[in-house]
Scaffold this motif. Structure first.
Motif, short mmCIF file in Angstrom:
data_model
loop_
_atom_site.label_atom_id
_atom_site.label_comp_id
_atom_site.label_asym_id
_atom_site.label_seq_id
_atom_site.Cartn_x
_atom_site.Cartn_y
_atom_site.Cartn_z
N ASN A 231 0.84 -1.19 0.00
CA ASN A 231 0.00 0.00 0.00
C ASN A 231 0.88 1.25 0.00
N THR A 232 0.69 2.12 -0.99
CA THR A 232 1.46 3.36 -1.09
C THR A 232 0.56 4.60 -1.07
N SER A 233 -0.68 4.42 -0.67
CA SER A 233 -1.66 5.52 -0.75
C SER A 233 -1.32 6.70 0.17
N THR A 234 -0.52 6.46 1.21
CA THR A 234 -0.19 7.54 2.14
C THR A 234 1.05 8.33 1.74
N LEU A 235 1.72 7.92 0.66
CA LEU A 235 2.97 8.59 0.27
C LEU A 235 2.70 9.87 -0.51
N SER A 236 3.49 10.87 -0.24
CA SER A 236 3.44 12.12 -1.00
C SER A 236 4.21 11.95 -2.31
N THR A 237 4.02 12.87 -3.23
CA THR A 237 4.77 12.88 -4.47
C THR A 237 6.27 12.97 -4.16
N GLY A 238 7.06 12.16 -4.84
CA GLY A 238 8.50 12.21 -4.60
C GLY A 238 9.20 10.93 -4.98
N ILE A 239 10.47 10.86 -4.64
CA ILE A 239 11.30 9.70 -4.96
C ILE A 239 11.54 8.91 -3.67
N TYR A 240 11.38 7.61 -3.78
CA TYR A 240 11.55 6.70 -2.65
C TYR A 240 12.45 5.55 -3.09
N LEU A 241 12.93 4.79 -2.13
CA LEU A 241 13.70 3.59 -2.42
C LEU A 241 12.97 2.38 -1.87
N VAL A 242 12.93 1.33 -2.68
CA VAL A 242 12.40 0.04 -2.25
C VAL A 242 13.60 -0.88 -2.10
N ILE A 243 13.81 -1.38 -0.90
CA ILE A 243 14.97 -2.22 -0.60
C ILE A 243 14.47 -3.63 -0.28
N LEU A 244 14.99 -4.61 -1.01
CA LEU A 244 14.66 -6.01 -0.78
C LEU A 244 15.89 -6.68 -0.17
N LYS A 245 15.70 -7.29 1.01
CA LYS A 245 16.81 -7.95 1.69
C LYS A 245 16.41 -9.39 1.99
N GLY A 246 17.37 -10.28 1.79
CA GLY A 246 17.11 -11.68 2.08
C GLY A 246 18.41 -12.46 2.10
N LYS A 247 18.27 -13.77 2.10
CA LYS A 247 19.44 -14.64 2.16
C LYS A 247 20.27 -14.50 0.88
N GLY A 248 21.39 -13.84 0.99
CA GLY A 248 22.30 -13.71 -0.15
C GLY A 248 21.98 -12.60 -1.12
N PHE A 249 21.04 -11.72 -0.80
CA PHE A 249 20.77 -10.61 -1.72
C PHE A 249 20.34 -9.36 -0.97
N ASP A 250 20.61 -8.24 -1.61
CA ASP A 250 20.27 -6.91 -1.08
C ASP A 250 20.05 -6.03 -2.31
N ILE A 251 18.81 -5.78 -2.67
CA ILE A 251 18.48 -5.11 -3.93
C ILE A 251 17.80 -3.78 -3.61
N VAL A 252 18.22 -2.72 -4.32
CA VAL A 252 17.63 -1.40 -4.13
C VAL A 252 17.04 -0.94 -5.46
N LYS A 253 15.78 -0.51 -5.43
CA LYS A 253 15.10 0.01 -6.61
C LYS A 253 14.55 1.39 -6.29
N LYS A 254 14.59 2.27 -7.28
CA LYS A 254 14.04 3.61 -7.10
C LYS A 254 12.55 3.59 -7.44
N LEU A 255 11.75 4.30 -6.65
CA LEU A 255 10.31 4.38 -6.87
C LEU A 255 9.93 5.85 -6.96
N LEU A 256 9.26 6.22 -8.04
CA LEU A 256 8.79 7.58 -8.25
C LEU A 256 7.27 7.62 -8.06
N ILE A 257 6.82 8.41 -7.11
CA ILE A 257 5.39 8.59 -6.87
C ILE A 257 5.02 9.94 -7.45
N LYS A 258 4.05 9.93 -8.37
CA LYS A 258 3.61 11.18 -9.03
C LYS A 258 2.33 11.69 -8.43
#
Length: 70
Positions: free
Chosen positions: A43-70
């Protein structure tokens, strides 16, 4: 903002994945721990317009993705 984003966790089957949603300064706004292997809806309904990071962490991985909310 969009109400939800879909996060593809199908390649992490049988692993727990920690999902963090942060602002660009690194402040954690949302944190969820889910089992991989499917598409996870966050759920992202409470986020304001802007740039955010989505970080996925687990066994053997650490992934960062950029998220743009318009």
């Amino acid at each position: 903002a969009k109400e939800f984003i879909n996060i593809n966790l199908t390649e992490f089957k049988d692993y727990f994945v920690e999902i963090q949603l942060t602002n660009v300064t690194g402040q954690i706004l949302k944190e969820e721990k889910v089992m991989g292997g499917s598409i996870h809806e966050m759920n992202t309904s409470t986020l304001s317009t802007g740039i955010y990071l989505v970080i996925l962490k687990g066994k053997g991985f650490d992934i960062v993705k950029k998220l743009l909310i318009k």
